[in-house]
Structures are given as C-alpha cells and as structure tokens.
Design an enzyme around this catalytic site. Structure first.
Site, PDB file in Angstrom:
ATOM      1  CE  LYS A  11      -4.051  -2.283   2.126  1.00 51.28           C
ATOM      2  NZ  LYS A  11      -5.014  -2.186   3.135  1.00 51.28           N
ATOM      3  CE1 TYR A  51      -9.537  -3.258  -0.169  1.00 51.95           C
ATOM      4  CE2 TYR A  51      -8.298  -1.475  -0.898  1.00 51.95           C
ATOM      5  CZ  TYR A  51      -8.358  -2.868  -0.102  1.00 51.95           C
ATOM      6  OH  TYR A  51      -6.835  -2.812   0.234  1.00 51.95           O
ATOM      7  CG  PHE A  59     -13.475   1.531   6.362  1.00 54.01           C
ATOM      8  CD1 PHE A  59     -12.940   0.716   5.239  1.00 54.01           C
ATOM      9  CD2 PHE A  59     -14.132   0.645   7.373  1.00 54.01           C
ATOM     10  CE1 PHE A  59     -13.146  -0.535   5.152  1.00 54.01           C
ATOM     11  CE2 PHE A  59     -14.433  -0.675   7.170  1.00 54.01           C
ATOM     12  CZ  PHE A  59     -13.871  -1.199   6.102  1.00 54.01           C
ATOM     13  NE  ARG A  87      -6.714 -12.612   5.014  1.00 56.83           N
ATOM     14  CZ  ARG A  87      -7.141 -11.203   5.077  1.00 56.83           C
ATOM     15  NH1 ARG A  87      -7.127 -10.781   3.881  1.00 56.83           N
ATOM     16  NH2 ARG A  87      -8.076 -10.888   5.912  1.00 56.83           N
ATOM     17  CB  THR A  93      -7.619  -5.830   9.719  1.00 58.17           C
ATOM     18  OG1 THR A  93      -8.022  -7.028   9.045  1.00 58.17           O
ATOM     19  CG2 THR A  93      -7.841  -4.598   9.036  1.00 58.17           C
ATOM     20  NE  ARG A 104      -2.589  -5.827   7.182  1.00 59.82           N
ATOM     21  CZ  ARG A 104      -3.624  -6.352   6.771  1.00 59.82           C
ATOM     22  NH1 ARG A 104      -4.089  -7.319   7.490  1.00 59.82           N
ATOM     23  NH2 ARG A 104      -4.268  -5.871   5.598  1.00 59.82           N
ATOM     24  CG  ASN A 114      -4.117  -2.226   6.663  1.00 60.01           C
ATOM     25  OD1 ASN A 114      -3.803  -2.036   5.714  1.00 60.01           O
ATOM     26  ND2 ASN A 114      -4.814  -3.170   7.132  1.00 60.01           N
ATOM     27  CG  HIS A 117      -5.221  -6.485  -0.683  1.00 57.46           C
ATOM     28  ND1 HIS A 117      -6.836  -6.947   0.078  1.00 57.46           N
ATOM     29  CD2 HIS A 117      -5.306  -7.403  -1.605  1.00 57.46           C
ATOM     30  CE1 HIS A 117      -7.282  -7.395  -0.606  1.00 57.46           C
ATOM     31  NE2 HIS A 117      -6.506  -7.874  -1.699  1.00 57.46           N
ATOM     32  CD  GLU A 128      -8.645  -9.442  -4.156  1.00 59.01           C
ATOM     33  OE1 GLU A 128      -9.596  -9.002  -3.302  1.00 59.01           O
ATOM     34  OE2 GLU A 128      -7.420  -9.746  -3.949  1.00 59.01           O
TER      35      GLU A 128
HETATM   36  P1  ATP Z   1      -7.023  -6.202   2.869  1.00 52.40           P
HETATM   37  O1  ATP Z   1      -8.328  -6.384   2.362  1.00 52.40           O
HETATM   38  O2  ATP Z   1      -6.676  -4.753   2.574  1.00 52.40           O
HETATM   39  O3  ATP Z   1      -6.049  -7.271   2.952  1.00 52.40           O
HETATM   40  P2  ATP Z   1      -8.208  -7.099   5.617  1.00 52.40           P
HETATM   41  O4  ATP Z   1      -8.879  -8.259   4.986  1.00 52.40           O
HETATM   42  O5  ATP Z   1      -7.209  -7.495   6.625  1.00 52.40           O
HETATM   43  O6  ATP Z   1      -7.311  -5.988   4.361  1.00 52.40           O
HETATM   44  P3  ATP Z   1     -10.742  -5.589   5.506  1.00 52.40           P
HETATM   45  O7  ATP Z   1     -11.909  -5.882   6.483  1.00 52.40           O
HETATM   46  O8  ATP Z   1     -11.047  -6.519   3.887  1.00 52.40           O
HETATM   47  O9  ATP Z   1      -9.378  -6.172   5.971  1.00 52.40           O
HETATM   48  O10 ATP Z   1     -10.638  -4.135   5.065  1.00 52.40           O
HETATM   49  C1  ATP Z   1     -10.104  -3.723   4.018  1.00 52.40           C
HETATM   50  C2  ATP Z   1      -9.261  -2.488   4.298  1.00 52.40           C
HETATM   51  O11 ATP Z   1      -9.905  -1.472   4.712  1.00 52.40           O
HETATM   52  C3  ATP Z   1      -8.209  -2.790   5.632  1.00 52.40           C
HETATM   53  O12 ATP Z   1      -6.993  -3.260   5.298  1.00 52.40           O
HETATM   54  C4  ATP Z   1      -7.877  -1.348   6.156  1.00 52.40           C
HETATM   55  O13 ATP Z   1      -6.724  -0.711   5.076  1.00 52.40           O
HETATM   56  C5  ATP Z   1      -9.323  -0.474   5.638  1.00 52.40           C
HETATM   57  N1  ATP Z   1      -9.979  -0.665   6.903  1.00 52.40           N
HETATM   58  C6  ATP Z   1     -10.601  -1.642   7.494  1.00 52.40           C
HETATM   59  N2  ATP Z   1     -11.278  -1.196   8.702  1.00 52.40           N
HETATM   60  C7  ATP Z   1     -11.076  -0.092   8.898  1.00 52.40           C
HETATM   61  C8  ATP Z   1     -11.517   0.929   9.716  1.00 52.40           C
HETATM   62  N3  ATP Z   1     -12.354   0.506  10.701  1.00 52.40           N
HETATM   63  N4  ATP Z   1     -10.964   2.019   9.687  1.00 52.40           N
HETATM   64  C9  ATP Z   1     -10.116   2.544   8.413  1.00 52.40           C
HETATM   65  N5  ATP Z   1      -9.851   1.727   7.715  1.00 52.40           N
HETATM   66  C10 ATP Z   1     -10.330   0.474   7.723  1.00 52.40           C
HETATM   67 MG    MG Z   2      -9.823  -7.912   2.985  1.00 53.28          MG
END
Ligand code: ATP
Ligand code: MG
Length: 140
Positions: A11, A51, A59, A87, A93, A104, A114, A117, A128
């Site tokens: 990212k 996304y 968010f 993962r 996350t 992370r 974070n 992805h 994707e």
């Molecule tokens: P990713 O999909 O990026 O691999 P993830 O699967 O761990 O991460 P998701 O729940 O899919 O998490 O959320 C996607 C992304 O959205 C997160 O990686 C983070 O960058 C952002 N995100 C998630 N929750 C929040 C939040 N509460 N506030 C701000 N950003 C958030």
């Molecule tokens: Mg995700």
C-alpha cells in the site's frame, strides 16, 4: 496442499517510506514466490472497483482515497497454501492486534494505513489478479 496463487498490494504507506524491499523480504522468507509485480498509481475508480465489497462501510471513502493517493505495488504470490500463508505473514488488520514478526506488526501505521492487502479466498484472488495482470505477465 497444492500450489496456489494470491493477490497482494503493497500500500501507499509502504512505497512512500521506501519499504518495498523490506516487505518483499518478509514475503520471500515466508516461502512465497513473487511471480508477478508492478508499480501502479490507481485511479479513484480503480480503487472503488477493487474494494467494491466494502462500498457500504463507513471507511470506504477514506480507504479508496488513500489507495489512489500515491503509487502501490501490485503482486501475484505463489506457494503452497498461498492465500492463508500470506494472511498469516500479513498479520491482523489492526496492527495493534498483529502478532510479532508479521508485516503489519513491523510496518503498519494504523488500521487504514496497514501496509499490505492479501486476498481472502480463491474466488477473490482470481478476480483481483485479473483486475491488474494479464495471463502472460504472470511467470511462475
Ligand atoms: P485487506 O483487504 O486490505 O487485505 P483485511 O482483509 O485485513 O485487509 P478488510 O476488512 O478487508 O481487512 O478491510 C480492507 C481494508 O480497509 C483494511 O486493510 C484497511 O486498510 C481498511 N479498513 C478496514 N477497517 C477499517 C477501519 N475501521 N477504519 C479505517 N480503515 C479500515
Ligand atoms: Mg480484505
């Protein structure tokens, strides 16, 4: 477990801080092979497509702005059980909950910024990967 592929993004917080190599070292140390990689600057529309599952979340605007504000590195990673393996290496996350040694825990700045992805299932990995790579750009 058979050889599997997953989609990864380093990212903007990683590219901005010149941490591409440091994150890639962790990926490779975990036994994942980087079989495709390029640096791209996503448009807002591309980030919104990527996304799309989070469109209704509070968010979503912040996330898609952040992902399109600066370059990212998109990758295809290959290895045994690559989706779950990546993962695990990524960590939780929220970096505050991430296990020591994970990407992370070591590099992420916040829940939003974070660092990485990774796909969460074979179906999402396929979608994707296809958004960013043609078949002949992936060299296993
Ligand atoms: P990713 O999909 O990026 O691999 P993830 O699967 O761990 O991460 P998701 O729940 O899919 O998490 O959320 C996607 C992304 O959205 C997160 O990686 C983070 O960058 C952002 N995100 C998630 N929750 C929040 C939040 N509460 N506030 C701000 N950003 C958030
Ligand atoms: Mg995700």
């Amino acid at each position: 477990m058979a050889l599997q592929r997953t989609f990864s993004i380093l990212k903007p917080d990683v590219t901005r801080r010149n941490l591409t190599g440091a994150v890639n070292a962790k990926i490779e140390a975990a036994g994942l092979r980087i079989v495709a990689q390029k640096r791209v600057h996503m448009s807002l529309a591309e980030a919104e497509t990527f996304y799309g599952v989070h469109r209704a979340r509070p968010f979503f605007g912040e996330l898609t702005q952040m992902m399109s504000a600066a370059p990212v590195v998109v990758q295809v990673l290959e290895g045994d059980n690559a989706i779950a393996r990546y993962r695990d290496v990524m960590g939780a996350t929220n970096p505050a909950n991430a296990v020591p040694g994970t990407i992370r825990k070591e590099f992420a700045l916040s829940m939003g910024e974070n660092s990485v992805h990774g796909s969460d299932a074979p179906e999402t990995a396929a979608v994707e990967i296809a958004q960013f790579f043609a078949g002949n750009e992936i060299v296993g």
